[in-house]
Design a protein around this motif. Structure first.
Motif, mmCIF file in Angstrom:
data_model
loop_
_atom_site.group_PDB
_atom_site.id
_atom_site.type_symbol
_atom_site.label_atom_id
_atom_site.label_comp_id
_atom_site.label_asym_id
_atom_site.label_seq_id
_atom_site.Cartn_x
_atom_site.Cartn_y
_atom_site.Cartn_z
ATOM 1 N N GLU B 133 10.145 13.518 28.124
ATOM 2 C CA GLU B 133 10.399 15.590 27.322
ATOM 3 C C GLU B 133 11.325 16.292 26.944
ATOM 4 O OE1 GLU B 133 6.877 16.724 30.149
ATOM 5 O OE2 GLU B 133 5.789 15.049 29.420
ATOM 6 N N LEU B 134 11.821 16.829 28.173
ATOM 7 C CA LEU B 134 12.870 17.278 29.013
ATOM 8 C C LEU B 134 14.326 17.344 26.916
ATOM 9 C CD1 LEU B 134 13.561 18.152 32.571
ATOM 10 C CD2 LEU B 134 13.468 19.845 30.391
ATOM 11 N N LEU B 135 14.556 16.652 27.093
ATOM 12 C CA LEU B 135 15.101 15.984 25.728
ATOM 13 C C LEU B 135 14.860 16.188 25.157
ATOM 14 C CD1 LEU B 135 16.579 14.545 28.737
ATOM 15 C CD2 LEU B 135 17.848 13.294 26.819
ATOM 16 N N ARG B 136 13.473 15.968 24.354
ATOM 17 C CA ARG B 136 12.753 16.419 23.180
ATOM 18 C C ARG B 136 13.121 17.630 23.280
ATOM 19 N NH1 ARG B 136 8.755 11.802 24.496
ATOM 20 N NH2 ARG B 136 10.565 9.552 23.904
ATOM 21 N N GLN B 137 12.127 18.526 24.118
ATOM 22 C CA GLN B 137 12.230 19.886 24.025
ATOM 23 C C GLN B 137 13.809 20.236 23.922
ATOM 24 O OE1 GLN B 137 10.900 20.554 28.140
ATOM 25 N NE2 GLN B 137 8.917 22.159 26.871
ATOM 26 N N LEU B 138 14.805 20.142 24.324
ATOM 27 C CA LEU B 138 15.899 20.423 24.633
ATOM 28 C C LEU B 138 16.362 19.760 22.566
ATOM 29 C CD1 LEU B 138 17.583 20.686 27.877
ATOM 30 C CD2 LEU B 138 16.728 22.291 26.543
ATOM 31 N N GLY B 139 15.865 19.216 21.805
ATOM 32 C CA GLY B 139 16.523 19.117 20.788
ATOM 33 C C GLY B 139 17.835 17.922 20.762
ATOM 34 N N GLN B 145 17.581 6.470 23.781
ATOM 35 C CA GLN B 145 18.598 5.957 23.932
ATOM 36 C C GLN B 145 20.045 6.497 24.444
ATOM 37 O OE1 GLN B 145 16.380 5.312 20.967
ATOM 38 N NE2 GLN B 145 18.043 4.601 18.970
ATOM 39 N N ARG B 146 19.613 8.180 24.429
ATOM 40 C CA ARG B 146 20.459 8.524 25.128
ATOM 41 C C ARG B 146 20.714 8.431 26.090
ATOM 42 N NH1 ARG B 146 24.614 10.067 22.164
ATOM 43 N NH2 ARG B 146 24.782 12.027 21.034
ATOM 44 N N LEU B 147 19.108 8.179 26.675
ATOM 45 C CA LEU B 147 18.695 8.441 28.854
ATOM 46 C C LEU B 147 20.503 7.218 28.967
ATOM 47 C CD1 LEU B 147 15.550 8.855 29.338
ATOM 48 C CD2 LEU B 147 17.163 10.255 29.477
ATOM 49 N N PHE B 154 29.267 12.155 25.546
ATOM 50 C CA PHE B 154 28.042 13.049 24.586
ATOM 51 C C PHE B 154 28.958 14.000 23.869
ATOM 52 C CE2 PHE B 154 23.334 12.296 25.628
ATOM 53 C CZ PHE B 154 23.843 10.952 26.008
ATOM 54 N N SER B 155 29.032 14.941 22.301
ATOM 55 C CA SER B 155 29.844 16.159 22.423
ATOM 56 C C SER B 155 29.115 16.981 23.049
ATOM 57 C CB SER B 155 28.867 16.114 20.859
ATOM 58 O OG SER B 155 28.067 16.314 20.495
ATOM 59 N N GLY B 156 30.578 17.945 23.027
ATOM 60 C CA GLY B 156 30.426 19.393 23.545
ATOM 61 C C GLY B 156 28.623 19.505 24.103
ATOM 62 N N GLY B 157 28.304 20.592 22.315
ATOM 63 C CA GLY B 157 27.120 20.616 22.378
ATOM 64 C C GLY B 157 26.111 19.552 22.961
ATOM 65 N N MET B 158 25.771 17.905 22.842
ATOM 66 C CA MET B 158 24.862 17.461 23.537
ATOM 67 C C MET B 158 24.686 17.911 24.850
ATOM 68 S SD MET B 158 22.243 15.926 21.395
ATOM 69 C CE MET B 158 22.823 16.456 19.767
ATOM 70 N N SER B 159 26.433 17.220 25.290
ATOM 71 C CA SER B 159 26.498 17.966 27.192
ATOM 72 C C SER B 159 25.739 19.176 27.301
ATOM 73 C CB SER B 159 27.884 18.384 27.926
ATOM 74 O OG SER B 159 28.580 16.678 26.811
ATOM 75 N N GLN B 160 25.897 20.240 26.798
ATOM 76 C CA GLN B 160 25.401 21.521 27.076
ATOM 77 C C GLN B 160 24.221 21.540 27.166
ATOM 78 O OE1 GLN B 160 25.726 23.667 29.348
ATOM 79 N NE2 GLN B 160 27.881 24.699 28.460
ATOM 80 N N LEU B 195 17.331 28.289 21.729
ATOM 81 C CA LEU B 195 16.935 27.345 23.172
ATOM 82 C C LEU B 195 16.495 28.061 24.215
ATOM 83 C CD1 LEU B 195 18.102 23.383 23.163
ATOM 84 C CD2 LEU B 195 16.193 24.055 22.704
ATOM 85 N N ILE B 196 17.748 28.749 24.781
ATOM 86 C CA ILE B 196 17.705 29.730 25.754
ATOM 87 C C ILE B 196 16.558 30.751 25.648
ATOM 88 C CG2 ILE B 196 18.873 31.385 27.841
ATOM 89 C CD1 ILE B 196 21.318 29.739 26.684
#
Lengths: 335, 320
Positions: B133-139, B145-147, B154-160, B195-196
């Protein structure tokens, strides 16, 4: 500065310039039958006229730094040419390349990493003079003092180590070393990106003063469009290895044509709370240069993408005075 | 009651046997559902404030005096065990380099799920569900698969985004974001800031302390802003007031040194000299040696932060 196309021959040109990096070599790659290739720079053509500043703008992975290194032959190209006063630098023999290198210098982003921490400032600035055997020892010393003064440092800094200087002062040392051999052109790769805003302003002003006084030509590589307007005559916007738009700075800021350029502008956080961004942001992230999308590389993120964009590679074409763009929206008969 | 209230905080660093003050008598309140920007140049002490609030200071640093109230708990006096219990659950932090928050040896899913299990007492299946749920919320696309992926993939943006997911997993009331988008490309920066602003602040009412050197970021997302110079807050107030009518000469100089769209090519204003180091901070107003409007009194008097209008406070003798 001078007008955009001042009739004469450009000082430096890239012509159909490409650089591919092969990522995997060895057993696995050969078993798989092909090595993964990153097309870091793809068919870039760009003219830089004497006394001008051309900004190359792009995000990570756009190939802008690779382009900068190709322009100085710090990398060998996969295809294409770089002409300096009409001569291809990749065809130069050692002696002519050496002569070219004294006229073309580079300034790097990180003054913390690009200066040798074990050398004193005086020696860092003197090193190019030593290598090229310029003048007597006393003359070289005098030149170091001139250069220190020229970039706003003084003789007290000569004995210092880079670690004893602030970020802004270190960048000045990098600039002084780049100026030592009186170059005609300087490639500046994100020269102010690691500096605080007030120091960034000092450094940009210094670069402008040097250009005015010494007639320098700059290729200014940056991710920051807001800096571009202050320093450049022309701007080339890169996305995944290609120039997608190129125009005189004023034209590009007034009428950005490529949807990517428009997106870049809309994502700059303006220092004005009364003009907040509308958050109409491009979806997703820049794709991996390892596996760029077909057609126009930007199409999966493009708010204006059409069906043709996924399979037709847009041609770079003129849309106005000195204004070029590679986008199907501006190609006749496609949309 | 404010959500977070910092009172007369002073933090110092040990260097060569001496204690040097990095943050001096800093005070501010953070409310629910607001972003408070802490802005200043390198070395002004803004990150030190964050680490003081989180009680994550390095060994050679300590809070010399002051209080940090998270509602009715003074964080400055808690022991490590009590702090552990609050961190993540009540107050969280994200950093400039998101990879510092991620362990490269474990999958991202393992790390997010572990945090959820530990703090929310969820069973593995429940924690996994919440993580997705959280990962989806954060786009984050293809969350399943990402889990299973490792941080290096991960790219910098995805890591953040992942670091943010871990930080907000337990719905903390306060998020401290230390230069969260400084290392990211501008299009990705805009996505993270959105997002923030939207998810955390507007929807969930989190209070965010946003530490940044970027005045553009402050103007775009903050409600109020504290401008810091050499360890002190020199100006504080509503973001609209401060950008339209900066009062402190330092704020004025900082804003006019910005290159920005709409300003024609030409010389940028700049501030003479450089930021003083911890060991050689000037007497009186610390900005006086660089201030174009300095008077003799500025060398001796330390100007207190003073309310000059409903929405603005400034520490400068010009407004006495």
């Amino acid at each position: 500065m001078s007008s955009t196309t001042n009739g004469g021959r450009p000082l430096l040109s890239a012509v159909g310039l490409s650089k591919y990096f092969s990522l995997e070599t060895g057993l696995l790659a050969s078993l798989r039958g092909k090595a993964a290739t990153v097309k870091a720079v793809e068919s870039v053509t760009l003219d830089v006229y004497a006394g001008q500043t051309v900004a190359v703008v792009g995000e990570s992975g756009s190939g802008k730094s690779t382009l900068g290194r190709l322009l100085l032959r710090l990398l060998e190209p996969s295809a294409g040419q770089v002409l300096y006063q009409g001569a291809d630098i990749f065809g130069m023999n050692r002696a002519r390349l050496r002569a070219f290198r004294r006229q073309a210098q580079i300034i790097l982003q990180d003054p913390y990493a690009s200066l040798n921490p074990r050398m004193r400032v005086g020696r860092i600035i003197r090193e190019p003079l030593d290598i090229y055997g310029e003048g007597s020892k006393a003359e070289r010393q005098k030149r170091v003092h001139e250069l220190l003064e020229r970039v706003g440092l003084n003789r007290n800094h000569e004995r210092a180590f880079p670690s004893e200087l602030s970020g802004g002062q270190r960048q000045r040392v990098g600039i002084a070393a780049a100026l030592a051999l009186s170059p005609r052109i300087i490639i500046a790769d994100e020269p102010t990106s690691s500096l605080d805003v007030s120091v960034q302003a000092q450094t940009l002003n210094l670069l402008s003063d040097l250009q005015r006084d010494l007639g320098l030509t700059y290729v200014f590589i940056t991710h920051d469009l807001s800096v571009v307007q202050h320093i450049s005559d022309r701007v080339a916007v890169m996305y995944l290895g290609k120039i997608v738009e190129e125009a005189p700075t004023e034209t590009l800021f007034a009428e950005p044509k490529h949807p990517y350029t428009q997106v870049l502008f809309s994502a700059i956080p303006l220092p004005d709370p009364s003009r907040r961004m509308n958050w109409d942001l491009p979806k997703g992230e820049p794709p991996s240069p390892l596996n760029p999308p077909s057609g126009c590389h930007f199409h999966p993120r493009c708010p204006q993408a059409m069906s043709a964009c996924s399979h037709t590679v847009p041609r770079f074409q003129t849309v106005g005075r000195d204004h070029g763009v590679a986008c199907l929206l501006y190609e006749e008969g496609v949309n | 009651m404010s959500l977070l209230s910092v009172r007369d905080l002073s933090t110092e660093f040990q260097s060569g046997g001496r204690w040097l003050e990095a943050v001096s008598d800093v005070a501010f309140d953070l409310q629910r559902g607001e972003i408070l920007g802490l802005v200043g140049e390198s070395g002004c002490g803004k990150s030190t404030i964050a680490y003081s609030v989180m009680r994550l200071l390095a060994r050679n640093a300590r809070i010399r005096s002051g209080e940090v109230w998270l509602e009715d708990v003074n964080l400055a006096t808690l022991d490590e065990e009590e702090l552990q219990d609050l961190r993540g659950r009540q107050i969280s932090m994200i950093f400039q380099d998101p990879t510092t928050a991620l362990d490269s040896l474990f999958t991202v899913g393992h790390q997010v799920i572990e945090t959820l299990q530990e703090h929310l007492n969820l069973d593995p299946a429940g924690a996994r569900q919440r993580a997705l749920e959280l990962l989806r919320q954060l786009g984050i696309p293809a969350a399943e698969q990402r889990l299973k992926a490792y941080p290096y993939q991960f790219s910098g943006g995805m890591s953040q985004r992942i670091a943010l997911a871990i930080a907000i997993a337990c719905h903390p009331q306060v998020l401290i974001a230390d230069e969260p988008t400084t290392a990211l490309d501008v299009t990705i920066q805009a996505q993270i800031l959105q997002l923030i602003r939207r998810l955390l602040v507007d929807e969930q009412g989190t209070g965010v302390l946003l530490i940044t050197h970027d005045l553009g970021v402050v103007a775009q997302v903050c409600d109020r802003v504290a401008v810091m110079y050499a360890g002190k807050i020199v100006e504080f107030g509503d973001v609209h007031s401060i950008f339209s009518k900066p009062l402190h000469p330092y704020t004025q100089a900082l804003l006019s040194s910005l290159p920005s769209k709409g300003i024609a090519r030409g010389r940028l204003e700049n501030i003479q000299g450089r930021v003083p180091g911890l060991a050689d901070r000037p007497s009186g107003c610390r900005f006086h040696p660089r201030c174009p409007q300095a008077k003799a009194v500025c060398r001796e008097r330390v100007p207190p932060l003073k309310q000059v209008s409903a929405s603005q406070e400034v520490a400068c003798v010009l407004y006495d």
